[in-house]
Structures are given as C-alpha cells and as structure tokens.
Design an enzyme around this catalytic site. Structure first.
Site, PDB file in Angstrom:
ATOM      1  CB  SER A   1      -0.930   0.014   1.219  1.00  0.00           C
ATOM      2  OG  SER A   1      -0.179   0.071   2.414  1.00  0.00           O
ATOM      3  CE  LYS A   2       4.338   1.421   4.360  1.00  0.00           C
ATOM      4  NZ  LYS A   2       3.648   2.067   5.499  1.00  0.00           N
TER       5      LYS A   2
END
Length: 372
Positions: free
Chosen positions: A186-187
């Site tokens: 999700s970064k």
C-alpha cells in the site's frame, strides 16, 4: 483505501515480463533485478548507498544495529505513529523515549525532543508521517548540538522533498545519518509483498549495514559482525523497478486528489484538512487525514463503512498507552496533541487511481454525516 489492481493495468507488461525472466533465470535471491533496482533508487534519491532488505521494520532495526547503539541507550521518537518505529528500539534492548507531535502536520515536536534529551540519549527517529516531511533542519541542528544520530523513518514519505532553510531540497530519507523505508504493497512505492531499504551517504555505515543484512558476512562463511537475514527478493525488485519511473507521477496524482478533497471540504467548519501546498512537494499523501472537530469521528467511520467507503483510523491508541510500551516516565500532560488526535483523526481513500466521481461520492458522504 488503495487500488493496486487499477495501478497494475499501467505497468502489467513490464511486471509480467520481468517476473517471467526471473523465473526462467532462477535468480531469486539478490541477482540482477535487485542490483539494478538498488542503483536506480540511489539515482532517484540522490543518495550514495541504498541497501535493500526484507521489510521496513527490518530496515529500522538494521539501521540501529549499523550505528552500534548499545542496550539502555535512549532513542527519541514520536508517540503518534505505527508501532514498528518503537518496536525495534525495544527489540534491541534500547530505551524508547516517546514524545508528542505538533498539531499542524502530526510530525515529531522539536521542542519536545529538546526536553527529552538526557546524557543517555543517542539517537532521534523522526517519522515523515502520512507522507509529509518532518522539520529536518531543526532536528539536524538539535542532533548536531547534542552529538546524536538521526534515523529517518521514511516508510510513508518516499518521494517527498524537504525544503531546507537555504532554499535547497533533499529527498526525505537522505538527510539524517541513515534513512529507512518500507515497500509494503500500500505504500506510494509498493511491492507485491514485503520489502524495504536503508539509505545513507556514509560509506563506512553502508559497509557495516551490508554485512548486517546478510548474516554479518562480507565473505561467505566469515561472520564479521552480528547480522540478520533480511533480503529483498528478485520478484519484488521487478515490481519496484516497474513502479519507480512512475513514482513522481503517482505522488502528483495523490497531491491532485488531496487538493480536490480539500476544496470539497473548504466550507466545513467541523473538518481540519491537511496542508496542501500549491508550489511545493513536501507531502506525498500516503494518507489523506482529516481532523474531525466537535463531531462523532467514530460515528463517521461507521457511516462511511455503511456506504461501502473504506477509511482508516491511524492511529487509535497512542504508543505510550500500548501495553507493550507502558512506562512510569510518561506523563499524560506531555502528550496533549497525540491524545487528542487519536480521538479525531480519520483517513480517507488515497491512491493513484482516484477519479472525480469517487472523490465527490466520498466527500458528499462525509458532509452528509457531519451536517445531519
């Protein structure tokens, strides 16, 4: 909260081809893809050394091991952040010293750092929370005055630029003695599994860290330092290499979405929106986080969920109140900002694929609840 499937559509040919090449070569550990990614990330960040590793938590631990911090050394970090930052301090038998954050961007309060320094203090760990840069000029000045190390936790901030007081810019993660990041999916720069990296301009420190990540070996079966097994695998390097050339575009898309969110909430007295600069790039909006004033934040969470809108509360419990990190040294009056933020913060969906229709649906739903 993120749309990795939509993002994949733009890079799938590069990803699929690269993964197939790794499978056919069987160069799964280290190998050409990892080395190429390392060099490309060094060039992007403008840093001398990038050392890939298995995840962002390992990156923090390895950075501290590389600096030679010893049991009972005190390490100052922010109370309002994810537990990984303080977790590795405790794992190494160092002494965590949690301090409050400032109310305008939720990053570590430099005045609180000054008050927390003792003769046992050895390092400061600023976190570029939610993708916005901490006050690195002030932090570096404090560190220089007291001969302290600075370890940047850049897990949420990769690609953001810190504007120094002289007008120059540096990528976050490259300003302190050492920086770390996470490539959790999700970064802003995310793999399709776990991954992380350590950054430094210090040649000697880089050499030590390269040994630490590989069982303390510089030569096979010769263990010169105490190490761990923490490596970025080649499959993840393929994904990261495919995404890195698009990282600035990804971050600009997030900034654009943030501006649209903020414009939609401009007349809402119960909402404090994050700082959105029109002419700077100090925030990459890993999260778009609101502060809800004089309203039911938890009720808003339920309302959004009822309407199938994901949201997040980062973070619901301060670290100084977590069972694992309770300490008689901590006084509640020293955490006034954090204690308030955990009751009022809510993060809305933020990713590269957000479109105007989605943003309108989300913001209308928020306003409906707050004005009902």
């Amino acid at each position: 909260m993120v749309d990795l499937q939509g993002q994949y559509e733009g890079i799938k040919d590069r990803v699929n081809t690269g993964l197939q090449e790794v499978i056919e070569s069987a160069a799964f550990i280290n190998g050409p893809e990892v080395h190429a990614f390392q060099k490309e990330l060094e060039d992007y960040l403008g840093v001398k050394h990038v050392i890939p590793c298995a995840n962002g938590t390992d990156a923090l631990q390895i950075a501290m091991m590389g600096l030679g911090l010893q049991p009972c050394d005190e390490v100052i970090t922010a109370d309002f952040t994810f537990a990984a930052t303080v977790e590795v301090i405790a794992l190494l038998n160092l002494t965590p010293v949690l301090v409050d954050v400032n109310p305008y961007n939720f990053n570590i309060d430099t005045e609180a750092i000054k008050k927390a320094i003792t003769p046992k203090t050895k390092a400061i760990v600023p976190v570029h929370l939610f993708g916005q840069t901490a006050n690195m000029d002030e932090i570096m000045a404090i560190a220089k005055e007291h001969d302290l190390y600075v370890i940047e936790d850049n897990a949420q901030g990769i690609g953001s630029n810190y504007m120094h007081s002289d007008g120059s810019k540096s990528k976050t993660g490259t300003i302190g003695n050492v920086g770390t990041t996470s490539f959790f999916p999700s970064k802003n720069l995310g793999a399709y599994g776990d991954g992380g990296a350590i950054f430094t301009n210090d040649d000697e420190l880089a050499h030590i860290i390269r040994g630490v990540v590989n069982h303390g070996m510089y030569e096979r079966y010769h263990h010169d330092v105490v190490g761990v097994n923490s490596r970025l695998d080649a499959m993840q390097a393929v994904v990261l290499r495919a995404k890195l050339p698009h990282l600035n575009d990804y971050n600009n898309a997030r900034r654009d979405a943030a501006r649209k969110y903020t414009a939609a909430f401009a007349q809402e007295e119960k909402i404090i929106t994050p700082i959105v600069c029109d002419n700077c790039d100090c925030h990459v909006f890993h999260q778009y986080t609101l502060v809800i004033k004089d309203a039911d934040r938890d009720g808003l969470v339920k309302h959004l969920q009822t309407n199938n809108i994901p949201c997040g509360v980062y973070y619901p419990i301060p670290l100084h109140k977590q069972k694992a990190y309770l300490d008689d040294r901590y006084k509640e009056e020293n955490f006034a900002v954090t204690n308030q933020l955990v009751k009022e913060c809510i993060s809305l969906p933020m990713h590269t694929e957000l479109d105007d229709e989605q943003i309108k649906f989300i913001t209308d739903c928020v306003k409906e609840f707050l004005n009902s």
